[in-house]
Motif scaffolding. Structure first.
Motif, PDB file in Angstrom:
ATOM      1  N   CYS A 309       0.862  -1.196   0.000  1.00 21.43           N
ATOM      2  CA  CYS A 309       0.000   0.000   0.000  1.00 21.43           C
ATOM      3  C   CYS A 309       0.894   1.241   0.000  1.00 21.43           C
ATOM      4  N   PRO A 310       1.451   1.595  -1.161  1.00 24.78           N
ATOM      5  CA  PRO A 310       2.490   2.628  -1.186  1.00 24.78           C
ATOM      6  C   PRO A 310       2.003   4.001  -0.742  1.00 24.78           C
ATOM      7  N   GLU A 311       0.759   4.332  -1.074  1.00 22.04           N
ATOM      8  CA  GLU A 311       0.263   5.667  -0.720  1.00 22.04           C
ATOM      9  C   GLU A 311       0.196   5.813   0.800  1.00 22.04           C
ATOM     10  N   SER A 312      -0.248   4.781   1.485  1.00 23.76           N
ATOM     11  CA  SER A 312      -0.323   4.922   2.942  1.00 23.76           C
ATOM     12  C   SER A 312       1.050   4.735   3.584  1.00 23.76           C
ATOM     13  N   ASN A 313       1.953   4.008   2.935  1.00 28.11           N
ATOM     14  CA  ASN A 313       3.342   3.969   3.432  1.00 28.11           C
ATOM     15  C   ASN A 313       3.847   5.394   3.587  1.00 28.11           C
ATOM     16  N   LEU A 314       3.538   6.229   2.577  1.00 27.33           N
ATOM     17  CA  LEU A 314       4.001   7.622   2.582  1.00 27.33           C
ATOM     18  C   LEU A 314       3.182   8.473   3.552  1.00 27.33           C
ATOM     19  N   ASN A 315       1.858   8.396   3.454  1.00 27.29           N
ATOM     20  CA  ASN A 315       1.030   9.291   4.264  1.00 27.29           C
ATOM     21  C   ASN A 315       1.211   9.065   5.758  1.00 27.29           C
ATOM     22  N   LEU A 316       1.389   7.809   6.154  1.00 32.88           N
ATOM     23  CA  LEU A 316       1.481   7.517   7.586  1.00 32.88           C
ATOM     24  C   LEU A 316       2.921   7.423   8.071  1.00 32.88           C
ATOM     25  N   THR A 317       3.874   7.682   7.182  1.00 35.68           N
ATOM     26  CA  THR A 317       5.295   7.655   7.566  1.00 35.68           C
ATOM     27  C   THR A 317       5.615   6.346   8.267  1.00 35.68           C
ATOM     28  N   SER A 318       5.065   5.256   7.764  1.00 31.06           N
ATOM     29  CA  SER A 318       5.264   3.985   8.459  1.00 31.06           C
ATOM     30  C   SER A 318       6.463   3.214   7.911  1.00 31.06           C
ATOM     31  N   GLY A 319       7.071   3.736   6.860  1.00 36.51           N
ATOM     32  CA  GLY A 319       8.183   3.024   6.214  1.00 36.51           C
ATOM     33  C   GLY A 319       7.748   2.604   4.818  1.00 36.51           C
ATOM     34  N   ILE A 320       8.691   2.067   4.074  1.00 34.97           N
ATOM     35  CA  ILE A 320       8.399   1.665   2.707  1.00 34.97           C
ATOM     36  C   ILE A 320       8.597   0.163   2.573  1.00 34.97           C
TER      37      ILE A 320
END
Lengths: 445, 445
Positions: A309-320
């Motif tokens: 889920c790349p968009e939420s990886n970015l939005n939530l700063t959870s890592g890539i």
């Protein structure tokens, strides 16, 4: 005399039935001519300019450069100059967060959940609200060309059943989950363990399921479900042969929390495994950002799908998510929009973001080569589609899920490959002029 | 008799002129009521629900919670329920790459330039092609709500003049550059040094410039311009007080190349500085990804604008600009779409990508805090707008550049701040119902 009339009517009725079903069968058999693009393997784009897609009773018969003689008399749809693409598959999306798209993205995860997500999910105890929002959600999915999805409702059984109905009304294919939470959730979203199980059992037996729309067990994630309920859900999955979806290893604090909550197991994926929720039946695990090589290997051997889920990886700063590592290990990777932590249902945006965040990883870890478009497209079609059976490709016997996509006039002279690239990078849902699921065209509102 | 008629016609004509200009002046004075959002400082969102934006002769008179008595009789536009936002400023965009958006993004930079960009730019020697593409480009900018931009044409003077005219016809504000390249370019795009200078001198004197659309010197980047031409362009900038735009420190190979091409100067920003192209007149430097603390400090002291192009940072795998460092150093940061290396002209997408890539940096460098929406929005409005004068805010005496934006019905009950967030994260150009530049409404095609 009366009987004569009745008998006559009966014969007429039988004739009508026969004719109608013949017409129906005929309408399910047709040829579409257009610029066909699909990815039979990860990274392999098959391109047939002015090719022919043959559909027989909802299934792909084949995709051809030149129309075989056998199909010459078949009804033909002329889509020359347009792209014919497989429908998109979104393997992780929270329907109940549809109305909070884009809100509070500056907040940290916990504040975001407390300020936006949980209050929003609470509203789905109201079936009228569920009707409205899920109706809009299903319409938007169809508009975006997402023909198959794995969708979260909320803890509310009736709401989740409404969601299933709305998807069916729209003609879409989906797995739909009623969420389970019996701890570490706000009071108003916390079920009793027994109540959660009972409602889930009612849910999977509800009179809403079809060939296209089916139930999936959806414990929210290990921290919000007690071991007892996880145990019961695992048993239910096995007994009824139900698939499972949940979240795994999204951020480091969460992983630590799981270790504390399950002190005897400690390792996050092992928790699901312990309770029979990790590949004993078909399983989707969203995120999988922080996982060891051994965990990835184990995941692959159990046939569990990691959902990127790349968009939420970015939005939530959870890592890539290190998607290249998963692919190299042979994992069945799917893509997810993760709305509302992702802010977009339109899968081309998710495909582009997947490529972009894989480029970010490649800058730091050159051995993890960035995804190419034919790879990311595969993940969003045949990769995720395989969770539904033969879905997401134009090989024979695949469900005929496809989109017809127009090209801006100014690009008409470009190659099919370039027009495909342009649609993925710069297209909008408005460029999709028709959508089909299992051979049947979707109605838009 | 003849003279009587002529005299009478003259009087009528004078009366008509007086009436017409009065009507025009009146139409330039009005009040807009709606949900006003703007960012007078970086990170400070000013929100006026059902506020009043007062426009006098193309300038903002003020933005108010309550309409001051003085303006009560003024013509009023009722935009209640809609957002009123400053127009967007895109400070780095290649108009000539508009038709290659999204193409070949799997290629490495050099192959991409050779296969897509250079052959496309070559076409602009044909003025009919320039008319067509630049017309489409200007229309798209207007549709997207980008009211001000700093735009690259190609080396072709006539084409760049057409670009200026197209922007003027659309009512937009812009700096427009004819590109200079006299080395390290394909033959068909390589000028002689003398020819390049002469054409640039003709360009800046061309009869196409207005208050809103003005010329900017545009050496493509140090490697493609000889020291002699850089010298001449620096002198021209000084003599005619012309602004400058170019590229700086986008990737490491490029930085190394510059050091080899200018062995006596070596440091990339020093090259521009040496030739009078680094802050002697207003200067835009796109990218600025790999720069030392000392270089950032020097840049700030010279008042040079770094232009952050997050979408192309990702697409070209060139690295991520450390935007927080620039802001902390007091730099005047602007945002750029960098179409065609970026794939989207719609600035809300660029704002979101700026936030997302700053989050990526923050994961690795926690001291570089991620951008918030009010910060990134500022960069795309008042930050970039300051390059044009008083542009991008609703403070008194600012040019009245603004957008009217509708909200989906389902979100009507949300706060103004949330509806603003939703538009930036999930909106489309179709949500913009009107665009104004210096008080004047733009025509769409």
């Amino acid at each position: 005399m009366k009987w004569h009339i009745k008998g006559g009517l009966f014969v007429l009725w039988v004739c009508w039935l026969a004719l109608a079903s013949a017409a129906f069968a005929a309408s399910r058999n047709y040829v579409v001519q257009g610029d066909i693009v699909y990815t039979p393997a990860c990274g392999e784009a098959k391109i047939l300019p002015q090719g022919y897609l043959v559909v027989k009773e909802g299934k792909v018969q084949g995709a051809y450069d030149k129309l075989p003689k056998d199909y010459e008399g078949w009804k033909k749809q002329d889509c020359r100059g347009k792209l014919i693409l497989p429908g998109f598959c979104d393997l992780h999306v929270h329907a109940a967060q549809y109305r909070q798209i884009g809100l509070g993205m500056d907040e940290a995860l916990l504040e975001w959940l407390e300020k936006y997500t949980f209050p929003e999910e609470r509203k789905f105890s109201d079936t009228a609200y569920a009707e409205r929002v899920y109706g809009d959600f299903a319409a938007e999915l169809a508009k975006c060309g997402t023909t198959r999805s794995a969708v979260y409702g909320t803890i509310h059984r009736q709401g989740a059943e409404i969601l299933a109905r709305k998807l069916t009304e729209r003609g879409l294919g989906a797995y739909v989950g009623k969420v389970n939470m019996d701890r570490n959730a706000p009071d108003y979203l916390c079920e009793t363990s027994a109540g959660s199980l009972a409602e889930t059992e009612r849910f999977v037996k509800a009179p809403v399921w079809t060939d296209l729309v089916r139930p999936i067990l959806t414990p929210r994630f290990a921290p919000s479900v007690t071991p007892e309920l996880l145990q019961d859900l695992g048993a239910l999955a096995k007994r009824e042969n139900l698939p499972v979806q949940t979240h795994l290893s999204e951020n480091k604090a969460e992983i630590q929390w799981v270790a504390e909550l399950f002190p005897k197991i400690r390792e996050y994926p092992k928790v699901y495994e312990h309770f029979g929720l990790y590949g004993d039946t078909p399983t989707l695990m969203a995120h999988c950002i922080h996982m060891s090589e051994a965990q990835i290997k184990e995941m692959v051997s159990r046939g569990v799908y990691p959902v990127f889920c790349p968009e939420s990886n970015l939005n939530l700063t959870s890592g890539i998510m290190p998607v290249r590592k998963f692919l190299q290990a042979g994992a069945k990777v799917a893509l997810g929009s993760d709305v509302g932590a992702g802010h977009d249902l339109f899968m081309p945006h998710v495909i582009v973001r997947a490529i972009q965040v894989s480029k970010v990883r490649a800058m730091d870890y050159p051995e993890e080569k960035a995804l190419t478009l034919p790879e990311a497209f595969y993940l969003a079609t045949k990769g995720g589609g395989s969770f539904f059976g033969k879905v997401g490709s134009f090989e024979p016997d695949y469900d005929a899920d496809f989109l017809v996509v127009k090209t801006p006039k100014a690009l008409a002279e470009r190659s099919v490959q370039e027009r495909w690239q342009h649609f993925i990078y710069h297209g909008t849902p408005e460029d999709i002029t028709a959508r089909y699921v299992a051979g049947k065209q979707l109605r838009l509102p």
